[in-house]
Design a protein around this motif. Structure first.
Motif, PDB file in Angstrom:
ATOM      1  N   SER A   1       0.806  -1.225   0.000  1.00  0.00           N
ATOM      2  CA  SER A   1       0.000   0.000   0.000  1.00  0.00           C
ATOM      3  C   SER A   1       0.838   1.274   0.000  1.00  0.00           C
ATOM      4  CB  SER A   1      -0.934   0.020   1.223  1.00  0.00           C
ATOM      5  OG  SER A   1      -1.886  -1.017   1.148  1.00  0.00           O
ATOM      6  N   TYR A   2       2.131   1.145   0.199  1.00  0.00           N
ATOM      7  CA  TYR A   2       2.968   2.340   0.370  1.00  0.00           C
ATOM      8  C   TYR A   2       4.111   2.382  -0.637  1.00  0.00           C
ATOM      9  CZ  TYR A   2       0.714   3.234   4.848  1.00  0.00           C
ATOM     10  OH  TYR A   2      -0.206   3.523   5.829  1.00  0.00           O
ATOM     11  N   SER A   3       4.342   3.577  -1.177  1.00  0.00           N
ATOM     12  CA  SER A   3       5.494   3.769  -2.043  1.00  0.00           C
ATOM     13  C   SER A   3       6.753   3.913  -1.199  1.00  0.00           C
ATOM     14  CB  SER A   3       5.299   5.011  -2.910  1.00  0.00           C
ATOM     15  OG  SER A   3       5.247   6.169  -2.101  1.00  0.00           O
ATOM     16  N   THR A   4       7.892   3.718  -1.851  1.00  0.00           N
ATOM     17  CA  THR A   4       9.172   3.834  -1.168  1.00  0.00           C
ATOM     18  C   THR A   4      10.127   4.663  -2.011  1.00  0.00           C
ATOM     19  OG1 THR A   4       9.783   1.699  -2.126  1.00  0.00           O
ATOM     20  CG2 THR A   4       9.070   1.690   0.171  1.00  0.00           C
ATOM     21  N   SER A   5      11.083   5.228  -1.344  1.00  0.00           N
ATOM     22  CA  SER A   5      12.107   6.015  -2.016  1.00  0.00           C
ATOM     23  C   SER A   5      13.479   5.660  -1.475  1.00  0.00           C
ATOM     24  CB  SER A   5      11.879   7.515  -1.795  1.00  0.00           C
ATOM     25  OG  SER A   5      10.928   8.032  -2.669  1.00  0.00           O
ATOM     26  N   TRP A   6      14.485   5.966  -2.269  1.00  0.00           N
ATOM     27  CA  TRP A   6      15.872   5.872  -1.837  1.00  0.00           C
ATOM     28  C   TRP A   6      16.461   7.279  -1.833  1.00  0.00           C
ATOM     29  CZ3 TRP A   6      18.570   1.597  -0.195  1.00  0.00           C
ATOM     30  CH2 TRP A   6      17.994   0.350  -0.431  1.00  0.00           C
TER      31      TRP A   6
ATOM     32  N   GLU B   1      20.028  13.590  -0.231  1.00  0.00           N
ATOM     33  CA  GLU B   1      19.659  13.807  -1.629  1.00  0.00           C
ATOM     34  C   GLU B   1      18.716  12.709  -2.093  1.00  0.00           C
ATOM     35  OE1 GLU B   1      21.951  13.771  -5.998  1.00  0.00           O
ATOM     36  OE2 GLU B   1      22.878  12.889  -4.228  1.00  0.00           O
ATOM     37  N   TRP B   2      17.593  13.097  -2.681  1.00  0.00           N
ATOM     38  CA  TRP B   2      16.670  12.111  -3.239  1.00  0.00           C
ATOM     39  C   TRP B   2      17.313  11.452  -4.451  1.00  0.00           C
ATOM     40  CZ3 TRP B   2      14.396  12.386  -8.187  1.00  0.00           C
ATOM     41  CH2 TRP B   2      13.480  11.363  -8.471  1.00  0.00           C
ATOM     42  N   VAL B   3      17.114  10.121  -4.576  1.00  0.00           N
ATOM     43  CA  VAL B   3      17.715   9.368  -5.672  1.00  0.00           C
ATOM     44  C   VAL B   3      16.669   8.681  -6.542  1.00  0.00           C
ATOM     45  CG1 VAL B   3      19.280   7.472  -6.266  1.00  0.00           C
ATOM     46  CG2 VAL B   3      19.820   8.952  -4.332  1.00  0.00           C
ATOM     47  N   PHE B   4      15.720   7.977  -5.911  1.00  0.00           N
ATOM     48  CA  PHE B   4      14.823   7.124  -6.669  1.00  0.00           C
ATOM     49  C   PHE B   4      13.534   6.910  -5.888  1.00  0.00           C
ATOM     50  CE2 PHE B   4      16.220   4.312 -10.298  1.00  0.00           C
ATOM     51  CZ  PHE B   4      14.955   3.993 -10.743  1.00  0.00           C
ATOM     52  N   SER B   5      12.410   6.864  -6.602  1.00  0.00           N
ATOM     53  CA  SER B   5      11.134   6.531  -5.977  1.00  0.00           C
ATOM     54  C   SER B   5      10.405   5.518  -6.832  1.00  0.00           C
ATOM     55  CB  SER B   5      10.250   7.767  -5.824  1.00  0.00           C
ATOM     56  OG  SER B   5      10.789   8.675  -4.909  1.00  0.00           O
ATOM     57  N   THR B   6       9.607   4.691  -6.205  1.00  0.00           N
ATOM     58  CA  THR B   6       8.737   3.787  -6.930  1.00  0.00           C
ATOM     59  C   THR B   6       7.376   3.776  -6.259  1.00  0.00           C
ATOM     60  OG1 THR B   6       8.426   1.498  -7.684  1.00  0.00           O
ATOM     61  CG2 THR B   6       9.523   1.804  -5.588  1.00  0.00           C
ATOM     62  N   ASN B   7       6.334   3.620  -7.072  1.00  0.00           N
ATOM     63  CA  ASN B   7       4.999   3.574  -6.485  1.00  0.00           C
ATOM     64  C   ASN B   7       4.779   2.228  -5.802  1.00  0.00           C
ATOM     65  OD1 ASN B   7       4.681   1.946  -8.712  1.00  0.00           O
ATOM     66  ND2 ASN B   7       2.739   2.842  -9.346  1.00  0.00           N
ATOM     67  N   ARG B   8       3.624   2.042  -5.230  1.00  0.00           N
ATOM     68  CA  ARG B   8       3.430   0.915  -4.319  1.00  0.00           C
ATOM     69  C   ARG B   8       3.508  -0.439  -4.984  1.00  0.00           C
ATOM     70  NH1 ARG B   8      -2.090  -0.684  -3.917  1.00  0.00           N
ATOM     71  NH2 ARG B   8      -3.401   0.445  -5.389  1.00  0.00           N
ATOM     72  N   ASP B   9       3.204  -0.531  -6.267  1.00  0.00           N
ATOM     73  CA  ASP B   9       3.295  -1.847  -6.910  1.00  0.00           C
ATOM     74  C   ASP B   9       4.473  -1.948  -7.863  1.00  0.00           C
ATOM     75  OD1 ASP B   9       0.601  -1.381  -9.383  1.00  0.00           O
ATOM     76  OD2 ASP B   9       2.512  -0.373  -9.090  1.00  0.00           O
ATOM     77  N   GLY B  10       5.285  -0.903  -7.897  1.00  0.00           N
ATOM     78  CA  GLY B  10       6.476  -0.948  -8.734  1.00  0.00           C
ATOM     79  C   GLY B  10       6.225  -0.680 -10.206  1.00  0.00           C
ATOM     80  N   SER B  11       5.014  -0.298 -10.566  1.00  0.00           N
ATOM     81  CA  SER B  11       4.693  -0.086 -11.978  1.00  0.00           C
ATOM     82  C   SER B  11       5.191   1.256 -12.497  1.00  0.00           C
ATOM     83  CB  SER B  11       3.182  -0.188 -12.188  1.00  0.00           C
ATOM     84  OG  SER B  11       2.504   0.807 -11.435  1.00  0.00           O
ATOM     85  N   ALA B  12       5.541   2.150 -11.606  1.00  0.00           N
ATOM     86  CA  ALA B  12       6.048   3.461 -12.002  1.00  0.00           C
ATOM     87  C   ALA B  12       7.243   3.824 -11.146  1.00  0.00           C
ATOM     88  CB  ALA B  12       4.949   4.517 -11.851  1.00  0.00           C
ATOM     89  N   THR B  13       8.237   4.435 -11.768  1.00  0.00           N
ATOM     90  CA  THR B  13       9.443   4.837 -11.048  1.00  0.00           C
ATOM     91  C   THR B  13       9.860   6.227 -11.481  1.00  0.00           C
ATOM     92  OG1 THR B  13      10.921   3.865 -12.698  1.00  0.00           O
ATOM     93  CG2 THR B  13      10.271   2.455 -10.864  1.00  0.00           C
ATOM     94  N   ASP B  14      10.667   6.850 -10.658  1.00  0.00           N
ATOM     95  CA  ASP B  14      11.193   8.171 -10.959  1.00  0.00           C
ATOM     96  C   ASP B  14      12.600   8.221 -10.392  1.00  0.00           C
ATOM     97  OD1 ASP B  14      10.162  11.614 -10.223  1.00  0.00           O
ATOM     98  OD2 ASP B  14      11.367  10.761 -11.850  1.00  0.00           O
TER      99      ASP B  14
ATOM    100  N   ASP C   1       9.633  -6.525  -4.441  1.00  0.00           N
ATOM    101  CA  ASP C   1       9.192  -7.897  -4.221  1.00  0.00           C
ATOM    102  C   ASP C   1       8.117  -7.854  -3.147  1.00  0.00           C
ATOM    103  OD1 ASP C   1      10.946 -11.030  -3.486  1.00  0.00           O
ATOM    104  OD2 ASP C   1       8.817 -10.533  -3.542  1.00  0.00           O
ATOM    105  N   ILE C   2       6.866  -7.805  -3.597  1.00  0.00           N
ATOM    106  CA  ILE C   2       5.774  -7.632  -2.644  1.00  0.00           C
ATOM    107  C   ILE C   2       5.641  -8.843  -1.735  1.00  0.00           C
ATOM    108  CG2 ILE C   2       3.266  -7.374  -2.459  1.00  0.00           C
ATOM    109  CD1 ILE C   2       3.372  -5.548  -4.894  1.00  0.00           C
ATOM    110  N   ALA C   3       5.904 -10.018  -2.251  1.00  0.00           N
ATOM    111  CA  ALA C   3       5.771 -11.230  -1.437  1.00  0.00           C
ATOM    112  C   ALA C   3       6.731 -11.218  -0.251  1.00  0.00           C
ATOM    113  CB  ALA C   3       6.015 -12.457  -2.298  1.00  0.00           C
ATOM    114  N   ASN C   4       7.885 -10.559  -0.415  1.00  0.00           N
ATOM    115  CA  ASN C   4       8.892 -10.534   0.641  1.00  0.00           C
ATOM    116  C   ASN C   4       9.063  -9.158   1.269  1.00  0.00           C
ATOM    117  OD1 ASN C   4       9.939 -13.326   0.632  1.00  0.00           O
ATOM    118  ND2 ASN C   4      10.470 -12.833  -1.493  1.00  0.00           N
ATOM    119  N   ASN C   5       8.157  -8.235   0.941  1.00  0.00           N
ATOM    120  CA  ASN C   5       8.185  -6.886   1.535  1.00  0.00           C
ATOM    121  C   ASN C   5       9.546  -6.206   1.369  1.00  0.00           C
ATOM    122  OD1 ASN C   5       5.557  -7.319   2.410  1.00  0.00           O
ATOM    123  ND2 ASN C   5       6.185  -8.007   4.438  1.00  0.00           N
TER     124      ASN C   5
END
Length: 125
Positions: free
Chosen positions: A31-36, A46-59, A73-77
């Motif tokens: 349910s939550y997006s993550t960033s590096w 410094e912001w480097v990378f973000s992905t939405n909650r299912d990994g279908s979109a990145t920036d 890897d949603i199965a392994n969180n």
């Protein structure tokens, strides 16, 4: 209790590769997006990378586009970040973060309220 634990850092030569992992717990990962983000010695986070909650979109930041990729890897969180063609300027402590709100994602670090302790990446010949 929300936890994010980064691993996979180390020393690499310029042009080399590393794969970082961010293993999470304490929240519904899907349910939550993550960033590096990264912080070099003496510099701001410094912001480097973000992905939405299912990994279908990145920036990605311009400095890493074409060299870094991210997957979830949603199965392994777990979030993975593959870093290729590393440069000395990639040397930093890398953190992963969880967005404060479900279903939203952004590149603004202020939107991420939980962060891991980080894993060190050093690029040197």
């Amino acid at each position: 209790q929300v936890q994010l634990v980064e691993s996979g850092g180390g020393v690499a030569q310029p042009g080399g590769s590393l794969r970082l992992s961010c293993t999470t717990s304490g929240f519904t990962f899907s349910s939550y997006s993550t960033s590096w983000a990264r912080q070099a010695l003496g510099k701001r986070l410094e912001w480097v990378f973000s992905t939405n909650r299912d990994g279908s979109a990145t920036d990605a930041a311009d400095s890493v586009k074409g060299r870094f990729t991210i997957s979830r890897d949603i199965a392994n969180n777990t979030v993975y970040r593959q870093m290729n063609n590393l440069k000395p300027e990639d040397t930093a402590l890398y953190h992963c973060g969880k967005h404060r709100s479900p279903y939203w994602w952004s590149r603004d670090l202020r939107d991420y309220n939980d962060w891991g302790q980080g894993t060190q990446v050093t690029v040197s010949s």
